[in-house]
Design an enzyme around this catalytic site. Structure first.
Site, short mmCIF file in Angstrom:
data_model
loop_
_atom_site.label_atom_id
_atom_site.label_comp_id
_atom_site.label_asym_id
_atom_site.label_seq_id
_atom_site.Cartn_x
_atom_site.Cartn_y
_atom_site.Cartn_z
N SER A 66 -9.54 1.96 3.36
CA SER A 66 -8.55 3.00 2.28
C SER A 66 -7.65 2.02 1.51
CB SER A 66 -7.81 4.11 3.39
OG SER A 66 -6.96 2.95 4.37
N SER A 123 -10.12 -0.42 7.42
CA SER A 123 -9.36 -0.23 5.89
C SER A 123 -8.78 -1.44 5.45
CB SER A 123 -8.53 0.74 6.12
OG SER A 123 -9.04 1.94 6.18
N LYS A 170 0.87 -1.47 0.07
CA LYS A 170 -0.06 -0.06 -0.03
C LYS A 170 0.87 1.30 -0.16
CE LYS A 170 -3.78 1.83 2.71
NZ LYS A 170 -4.73 1.79 3.88
#
Length: 339
Positions: A249, A273, A179
């Site tokens: 997210s 998330s 990420k």
């Protein structure tokens, strides 16, 4: 049909949903983004709650949308967000067909455990696997939009090095994604924000460094909302239906794993998330207990809650990935006693 987007919701639903997720945070450890619950029952129940909340006032008005947010963030089945809340027939992306017996035709479909075993036995090269994943990405990225940084030459160079060297760990030769709030020395780290455009950290985040030390091939960086909390950066779509959200997210990581672009990926969770995008996209996620995986080199959101999570397409793969970043030996599922 009712389409849900975690980035665009009623303000009350958003912040109250976050409040409940925080309150329930201790109970969320180890949630898997898949549930053996009737899709239709969940859809009907969720739609009913959502519609009823619009006509209620006072504390009831608060609690009903709050229940909807928590229900969708934690227990939504894998394909629910690729469906509409109606009785119409839903057509899923035809490229997401079930795995076939002969995986060699589509190496990108191999699970991490299968790929690691074949590489270890000399039946597969890391370079062939990485090339297959890159081809999959280039054929699907225009629709899914899961990646922010991808360097084919860098990925292939790592794969060739794995093929030349002895096994370094449980995920030797297997590609993974990080990420884009995790520092990487060899790729830009922009935290999903234009403020950090072109930012190049001096070292890898601990979880990335440990994965590479265990033989993993860093394939690229995936889309995140800005600082993992604010606005969407990029337009990642749900791989089952581009008209639906992938959740956030950690949207890029979940979508990339679910779409067979990469077998393993890192996400982060402060509230929901990791478990939310896994449920939305139809992959499996592991939200570890707080502190199990080091957050060193990960952009801080809320220090007392931030947790590094893992995405995969099989539970066995999560055990393998966890072993790489924690040093805990994976246990065969059949050997774990069930009371």
């Amino acid at each position: 049909p009712l389409t849900l987007n975690p980035y665009v919701e009623e303000p009350m639903t958003t912040w109250l949903g976050s409040f409940v997720s925080w309150y329930m945070h201790p109970f969320c450890s180890g949630w898997v983004g898949r549930a053996a619950i009737s899709h239709r029952k969940i859809a009907t129940f969720s739609a009913t709650l959502f519609s009823n909340s619009c006509t209620r006032r006072g504390w009831v008005d608060i609690l009903w949308p709050l229940q909807v947010q928590f229900l969708l963030a934690v227990t939504t089945p894998a394909r629910l967000c690729s469906q509409t809340f109606s009785d119409s027939t839903v057509k899923l992306n035809s490229s997401l067909r079930p795995l076939e017996e002969n995986h060699m035709a589509d190496l990108f479909r191999l699970s991490a455990s299968e790929a690691a075993a074949r590489i270890r036995e000399g039946k597969l090269t890391s370079e062939a696997l990485v090339r297959s994943c890159l081809e999959r990405i280039h054929s699907r990225e225009s629709q899914v939009k899961a990646w922010v940084h991808l360097d084919d030459d860098f990925a292939l160079a790592q794969a060739r090095e794995c093929d030349r060297s002895a096994s370094r760990g449980p995920i030797h030769g297997v590609p993974f994604a990080a990420k884009d709030i995790m520092d990487t020395a060899d790729l830009p780290t922009e935290y999903g924000s234009p403020i950090y455009k072109g930012n190049r950290p001096p070292a890898d985040a601990a979880c990335v460094a440990l994965s590479r030390a265990a033989g993993g091939v860093l394939l690229g960086k995936t889309v995140t909302t800005e600082f993992a909390s604010r606005f969407p950066w990029g337009n990642t779509t749900n791989p089952h239906n581009p008209q639906h959200t992938p959740g956030g997210s950690s949207s890029g990581s979940a979508a990339a794993v679910a779409d067979f672009m990469v077998p393993l990926a890192f996400g982060t969770q402060t509230v929901g998330s990791v478990i939310r995008p896994a449920a939305f996209c139809g992959c499996i996620a592991y939200k570890p207990s707080y502190g199990e995986v080091s957050t060193q080199g990960v952009k801080q959101n809320t220090a007392s809650f931030d947790t590094v999570g893992l995405f995969a397409r099989a539970v066995e793969d999560l055990a393998l990935f966890r072993a790489a970043v924690t040093g805990f030996a994976p246990k065969a599922l059949a050997n774990i006693p069930i009371n």
